[in-house]
Write a protein that holds these residues in place. Structure first.
Motif, PDB file in Angstrom:
ATOM      1  N   ALA C   5      10.588  -2.483  10.112  1.00  0.00           N
ATOM      2  CA  ALA C   5      11.151  -2.560   8.195  1.00  0.00           C
ATOM      3  C   ALA C   5       9.177  -3.473   8.015  1.00  0.00           C
ATOM      4  N   PHE C   6       8.587  -4.807   9.291  1.00  0.00           N
ATOM      5  CA  PHE C   6       6.877  -4.857   9.678  1.00  0.00           C
ATOM      6  C   PHE C   6       6.276  -3.410   8.116  1.00  0.00           C
ATOM      7  N   GLY C   7       6.421  -2.732   9.542  1.00  0.00           N
ATOM      8  CA  GLY C   7       6.106  -1.388   9.658  1.00  0.00           C
ATOM      9  C   GLY C   7       5.497  -0.869   8.190  1.00  0.00           C
ATOM     10  N   PHE C   8       6.898   0.176   7.692  1.00  0.00           N
ATOM     11  CA  PHE C   8       7.738   0.137   6.561  1.00  0.00           C
ATOM     12  C   PHE C   8       6.231  -0.304   5.297  1.00  0.00           C
ATOM     13  N   LEU C   9       6.878  -1.388   5.329  1.00  0.00           N
ATOM     14  CA  LEU C   9       6.445  -2.463   4.310  1.00  0.00           C
ATOM     15  C   LEU C   9       4.582  -2.223   3.774  1.00  0.00           C
ATOM     16  N   ILE C  10       4.568  -2.717   5.128  1.00  0.00           N
ATOM     17  CA  ILE C  10       2.862  -2.333   5.693  1.00  0.00           C
ATOM     18  C   ILE C  10       2.419  -0.935   4.778  1.00  0.00           C
ATOM     19  N   VAL C  26      -3.447   6.245 -15.930  1.00  0.00           N
ATOM     20  CA  VAL C  26      -3.311   4.758 -16.017  1.00  0.00           C
ATOM     21  C   VAL C  26      -2.120   4.187 -15.534  1.00  0.00           C
ATOM     22  N   PHE C  27      -1.037   5.145 -16.007  1.00  0.00           N
ATOM     23  CA  PHE C  27       0.347   4.032 -15.511  1.00  0.00           C
ATOM     24  C   PHE C  27       0.867   4.608 -14.558  1.00  0.00           C
ATOM     25  N   HIS C  28       0.554   5.670 -13.933  1.00  0.00           N
ATOM     26  CA  HIS C  28       0.694   5.783 -12.594  1.00  0.00           C
ATOM     27  C   HIS C  28      -0.572   4.887 -11.719  1.00  0.00           C
ATOM     28  N   ASN C  29      -1.316   4.015 -12.023  1.00  0.00           N
ATOM     29  CA  ASN C  29      -2.029   2.947 -11.640  1.00  0.00           C
ATOM     30  C   ASN C  29      -0.864   2.323 -11.332  1.00  0.00           C
ATOM     31  N   LEU C  30      -0.550   1.992 -12.508  1.00  0.00           N
ATOM     32  CA  LEU C  30       0.326   1.049 -12.835  1.00  0.00           C
ATOM     33  C   LEU C  30       1.385   0.644 -11.605  1.00  0.00           C
ATOM     34  N   ILE C  31       2.083   1.956 -11.683  1.00  0.00           N
ATOM     35  CA  ILE C  31       3.042   2.015 -10.627  1.00  0.00           C
ATOM     36  C   ILE C  31       3.115   1.493  -9.781  1.00  0.00           C
ATOM     37  N   GLY C  32       1.804   2.146  -9.059  1.00  0.00           N
ATOM     38  CA  GLY C  32       1.203   1.929  -7.660  1.00  0.00           C
ATOM     39  C   GLY C  32       0.965   0.626  -7.197  1.00  0.00           C
ATOM     40  N   PHE C  33       0.651   0.144  -8.728  1.00  0.00           N
ATOM     41  CA  PHE C  33       0.117  -1.167  -7.921  1.00  0.00           C
ATOM     42  C   PHE C  33       1.553  -2.120  -8.081  1.00  0.00           C
ATOM     43  N   GLY C  34       2.320  -2.280  -9.022  1.00  0.00           N
ATOM     44  CA  GLY C  34       3.802  -2.456  -8.092  1.00  0.00           C
ATOM     45  C   GLY C  34       4.645  -2.209  -6.895  1.00  0.00           C
ATOM     46  N   LEU C  35       3.616  -1.020  -7.438  1.00  0.00           N
ATOM     47  CA  LEU C  35       4.750  -0.977  -5.398  1.00  0.00           C
ATOM     48  C   LEU C  35       3.856  -1.615  -4.035  1.00  0.00           C
ATOM     49  N   ALA C  36       2.855  -1.831  -4.675  1.00  0.00           N
ATOM     50  CA  ALA C  36       1.478  -2.428  -3.859  1.00  0.00           C
ATOM     51  C   ALA C  36       2.160  -3.687  -3.717  1.00  0.00           C
ATOM     52  N   ILE C  37       2.745  -4.582  -4.492  1.00  0.00           N
ATOM     53  CA  ILE C  37       2.854  -5.894  -5.047  1.00  0.00           C
ATOM     54  C   ILE C  37       3.854  -6.261  -3.867  1.00  0.00           C
ATOM     55  N   LEU C  38       5.333  -5.474  -4.725  1.00  0.00           N
ATOM     56  CA  LEU C  38       6.422  -4.948  -4.090  1.00  0.00           C
ATOM     57  C   LEU C  38       6.327  -5.441  -2.174  1.00  0.00           C
ATOM     58  N   GLY C  39       5.745  -4.308  -1.466  1.00  0.00           N
ATOM     59  CA  GLY C  39       5.528  -4.106   0.199  1.00  0.00           C
ATOM     60  C   GLY C  39       5.217  -5.256  -0.284  1.00  0.00           C
ATOM     61  N   SER C  40       4.213  -5.570  -0.093  1.00  0.00           N
ATOM     62  CA  SER C  40       3.491  -7.056  -0.242  1.00  0.00           C
ATOM     63  C   SER C  40       4.412  -8.264   0.602  1.00  0.00           C
ATOM     64  N   ALA C  41       4.584  -8.386  -1.066  1.00  0.00           N
ATOM     65  CA  ALA C  41       5.956  -9.430  -1.215  1.00  0.00           C
ATOM     66  C   ALA C  41       7.222  -9.389   0.371  1.00  0.00           C
ATOM     67  N   GLY C  42       7.665  -7.827   0.141  1.00  0.00           N
ATOM     68  CA  GLY C  42       8.256  -7.555   1.406  1.00  0.00           C
ATOM     69  C   GLY C  42       7.552  -8.547   2.445  1.00  0.00           C
ATOM     70  N   VAL C  43       6.064  -8.421   3.032  1.00  0.00           N
ATOM     71  CA  VAL C  43       5.906  -9.076   4.225  1.00  0.00           C
ATOM     72  C   VAL C  43       5.842  -9.892   4.535  1.00  0.00           C
ATOM     73  N   THR C  44       5.134 -10.921   3.023  1.00  0.00           N
ATOM     74  CA  THR C  44       5.774 -11.752   2.986  1.00  0.00           C
ATOM     75  C   THR C  44       6.783 -12.792   2.965  1.00  0.00           C
ATOM     76  N   VAL C  45       7.962 -11.987   3.059  1.00  0.00           N
ATOM     77  CA  VAL C  45       8.878 -12.745   3.499  1.00  0.00           C
ATOM     78  C   VAL C  45       9.255 -12.570   4.580  1.00  0.00           C
ATOM     79  N   ILE C  46       8.953 -11.706   5.333  1.00  0.00           N
ATOM     80  CA  ILE C  46       9.283 -11.714   6.967  1.00  0.00           C
ATOM     81  C   ILE C  46       8.517 -12.392   7.713  1.00  0.00           C
ATOM     82  N   LEU C  47       7.248 -12.546   6.730  1.00  0.00           N
ATOM     83  CA  LEU C  47       6.791 -13.914   7.756  1.00  0.00           C
ATOM     84  C   LEU C  47       7.259 -15.399   7.829  1.00  0.00           C
TER      85      LEU C  47
END
Lengths: 219, 335, 176
Positions: C5-10, C26-47
């Motif tokens: 799960a950790f690797g996947f989130l990274i 620019v909207f695609h960039n925004l979606i990417g930003f959201g995805l990055a935030i989601l992923g790192s939030a998941g990482v934080t949860v695992i930590l």
């Protein structure tokens, strides 16, 4: 919810004027919020109240006697429940939109005429009622059917369809003759009553048996 | 049943079992809730207007929604030529998926919750932002003026109403002393537990208004205002895509009402009946209020909507929060 | 399982980050930003820092990403082709980004992080964090409040001025 766009201090009837000052604003707010419950009360009352929907195909409305729909033939009791169309063509001739077609023939061994075909194209009928007015035997009426529907234009109603199992010709002839005789007798009695010294007028009942009241069945 | 659970636990382990059973249950809840709510809404709409509502299929028309779903599934999914295909297809999913996570956080009974998170309350609201992205993705990728305007309205409305929503919930959090939904319920039950509706009636009012606005429901349904915007952000969606947006809307209604029941009405607390039944009853009571509001109040104009949030609800909820904190402090000092 | 799960989130957050800078719309960039935030939030949860992950979702996704949506409104209409990026700007961005990375990397390598103790929920609870914010970190907390207040006042002033500029009637049109 005041929308006093003129900003005048004159109160508009039926509208709440927004008060000034902090206390006024608070009071206005509270009053506005209370109006929300007034609305809710109305809908809640309706929610519990009587429903007016008629479940149409399952429960059909009863039409008033004054309702006029497609014309139909009247059934007469003294003719064993059949119609009295003599195919005189009067209705066909007077019809302003030519939607009636009547064919008739003489009954065997008699001079009496009788409809063999009574076709109405109701899509062009304007319900003017001229055919009813002109019918000499008063065998036409408005029906109370309201849900007739056809698949194409010029859908022809055959008004004789409900009379498919009429009495046989000799029987019918006997009935018609009997009625004619009754009528003649009534007329004679009336004339006699008239010619006699008008001490007492003839009773109503004797003058009117010519045509009994039409039965209220659909065509 | 127990044997089945044991077998599951043998093969998947405790966590896996919870996940599997939970998701099956939640999927069932989502479908049944949506089907019930659509029927219920049409029924109430009819009754309020002196009509009968759906009557033809099943007793009182209960099977109507099922047939509607079948019809919807049979519809052709049209993807307009000029849309941003990937985003367009992804949007309903992004809008809907957080609902699953949010549902798994609700405390259906004292110990009946799928994932027990320390700050469950905040997590629910956090996922709300994700679904908002889904709505906007759909609006933007549709390449349609009405959809874009609807999306814009949805976003600004949601920003405006998230504040009073959170602030009114915070007042309850102060009373309960925890962000954990289970503990908030626990604070309202027991010996001298009192449902927070008694202590926080103002917060309940604010919460209900803000929750209605958050779910884009009438009288705050300007993101999809039919009379101005065709259908708002889902104008271009057909068939399944539309169905998923629709499902998401009704699921979010259930979620906000579930949170409302947890915060103010004591969750699964109640006499005689078992906890989950009480919880569901309370949720549907709140949902009934939302439906009644839809058929009672006219839609707000956009500036009225914004004024209501920024000039009225947010100050009021701040005052409420301050007052709650002050009272709690006094009580603490006094005792 | 957790490693997976950790690797996947990274991977998710990295992919999101790449989307956020590489894509043109620019909207695609925004979606990417959201995805990055989601992923790192998941990482934080695992930590184990649940609350931090929550705040990340609530603030970055619910607040900042949504606010960026407004910027998307002002961007080029979808049907127009985007211009190519000027190489100078790309170079500049790469420079600033890698500079930041070097600084952060240096700090991470040189700093001493206390080893994560046994799962201590109380350490990351909202209550504990709140107490810390109002005691040990009161100054930064107040400074941030001041900054936010200034930002709010500034936006109010900007909004008022633009309101006064155009001749729309501001009085009398009132809702609620």
């Amino acid at each position: 919810m005041s929308q006093d766009s003129t900003n005048s201090a004159v109160p508009v009837p039926g509208r709440s004027v927004r008060p000034t000052g902090f206390g006024g604003a608070v009071r206005f707010m509270v009053r506005s919020m209370l109006t929300l419950f007034v609305g809710l009360k109305v809908t809640l009352k309706k929610l519990m109240g009587r429903k007016v929907t008629e479940q149409y195909p399952h429960e059909k409305p009863v039409m008033s006697g004054a309702f006029r729909s497609a014309i139909a033939l009247v059934s007469f009791d003294d003719l064993n429940g059949t119609h009295d169309c003599i195919a005189c063509d009067a209705c066909e001739l007077i019809c302003p939109s030519y939607c009636i077609t009547v064919r008739g023939d003489r009954l065997p061994d008699s001079k009496k005429k009788r409809a063999t075909e009574f076709l109405v194209d109701f899509s062009t009928c304007s319900l003017c009622g001229l055919c009813l007015a002109v019918c000499p035997t008063e065998t036409l009426k408005y029906s109370s059917g309201y849900d007739d529907a056809g698949y194409n234009r010029g859908w022809i109603h055959n008004l004789l369809e409900p009379y498919a199992d009429d009495p046989e010709a000799p029987e019918l002839l006997a009935l018609l003759t009997a009625r004619d005789e009754a009528k003649r007798a009534a007329r004679k009695a009336a004339r006699a009553a008239k010619e006699a010294p008008a001490a007492k007028p003839a009773p109503e009942a004797e003058t009117t048996p010519a045509n009994p009241a039409p039965e209220g069945s659909d065509g | 049943m127990t044997a089945l659970l044991d077998t599951l636990e043998g093969t998947l382990g405790g966590w896996g079992t919870t996940l599997l059973v939970g998701f099956v249950a939640l999927a069932g809840l989502i479908t049944v809730n949506a089907m019930f709510m659509v029927w219920f809404e049409r029924k109430v709409a009819g009754w309020v207007q002196g009509r009968l509502g759906p009557m033809e299929h099943g007793p009182q028309g209960t099977l109507q929604t099922l047939l509607d779903v079948v019809k919807l599934l049979g519809k052709e999914s049209i993807i307009p030529a000029q849309v941003d295909r990937k985003v367009f297809l992804l949007a309903p999913v992004v809008a809907f998926l957080p609902a699953l996570a949010m549902l798994s956080l609700l405390p259906y009974d004292n110990n009946l919750t799928m994932t027990d998170v320390e700050s469950g309350l905040l997590l629910v609201f956090a996922f709300g932002g994700v679904s908002l992205m889904g709505i906007f993705m759909g609006a933007w990728s549709s390449n349609n003026k009405f959809a874009l305007l609807g999306g814009m309205r949805a976003v600004s409305q949601n920003i405006a109403y998230e504040l009073p929503l959170l602030l009114s919930a915070m007042a309850v959090v102060l009373c309960a002393g925890s962000l954990n939904l289970g503990e908030i319920v626990a604070a309202q039950t027991g010996e001298n537990g009192l449902w927070f509706i008694v202590m926080q009636p103002v917060a309940l009012g604010i919460y209900l208004i803000a929750a209605t606005a958050e779910t884009n429901r009438a009288p705050f349904d300007i993101p999809e205002a039919e009379s101005e915007l065709v259908a708002g952000f889902h104008t271009e969606y057909t068939g399944m895509g539309f169905a998923v947006f629709f499902l998401a809307e009704y699921t979010y209604m259930f979620i906000v009402c579930g949170i409302g029941a947890t915060l103010f009405l004591g969750g699964g607390d109640g006499p005689l009946l078992p906890g989950p039944v009480w919880f569901i009853l309370k949720v549907y009571f709140l949902l009934f209020l939302m439906v009644m509001a839809r058929w009672t109040y006219p839609r707000l104009r956009f500036d009225q909507l914004m004024n209501l949030a920024w000039k009225f609800l947010i100050p009021l909820s701040l005052i409420n929060l301050l007052a709650t904190a002050a009272v709690l402090k006094f009580v603490e000092v006094g005792s | 399982m957790v490693d997976l799960a950790f690797g996947f989130l990274i991977v998710v957050s990295l992919a999101g980050a790449v989307m956020a800078v590489a894509l043109k719309k620019v909207f695609h960039n925004l979606i990417g930003f959201g995805l990055a935030i989601l992923g790192s939030a998941g990482v934080t949860v695992i930590l184990g820092a649940e609350f931090v992950a929550l705040m990340q979702l609530l603030i970055f996704l619910g607040g900042i990403a949504i606010a960026m949506v407004f910027a998307v409104m002002m961007s080029t209409p979808r049907e127009q082709d985007e211009e190519d990026r000027s190489p100078g700007r790309v170079l500049g961005a790469v420079g600033i980004g890698s500079g930041f990375m070097v600084v952060v990397g240096f700090l991470m390598l040189s700093g001493v992080f206390p080893a994560a103790g046994p799962q201590d929920d109380a350490l990351f609870s909202a209550q504990h964090l709140g107490l810390l914010l109002l005691s040990d970190y009161a100054l930064p907390f107040e400074a941030i409040s001041l900054l936010l207040l200034a930002a709010i006042l500034g936006s109010v002033i900007v909004a008022r001025r633009s309101r006064e500029d155009d001749d729309l009637p501001t009085e009398g049109v009132e809702g609620v």
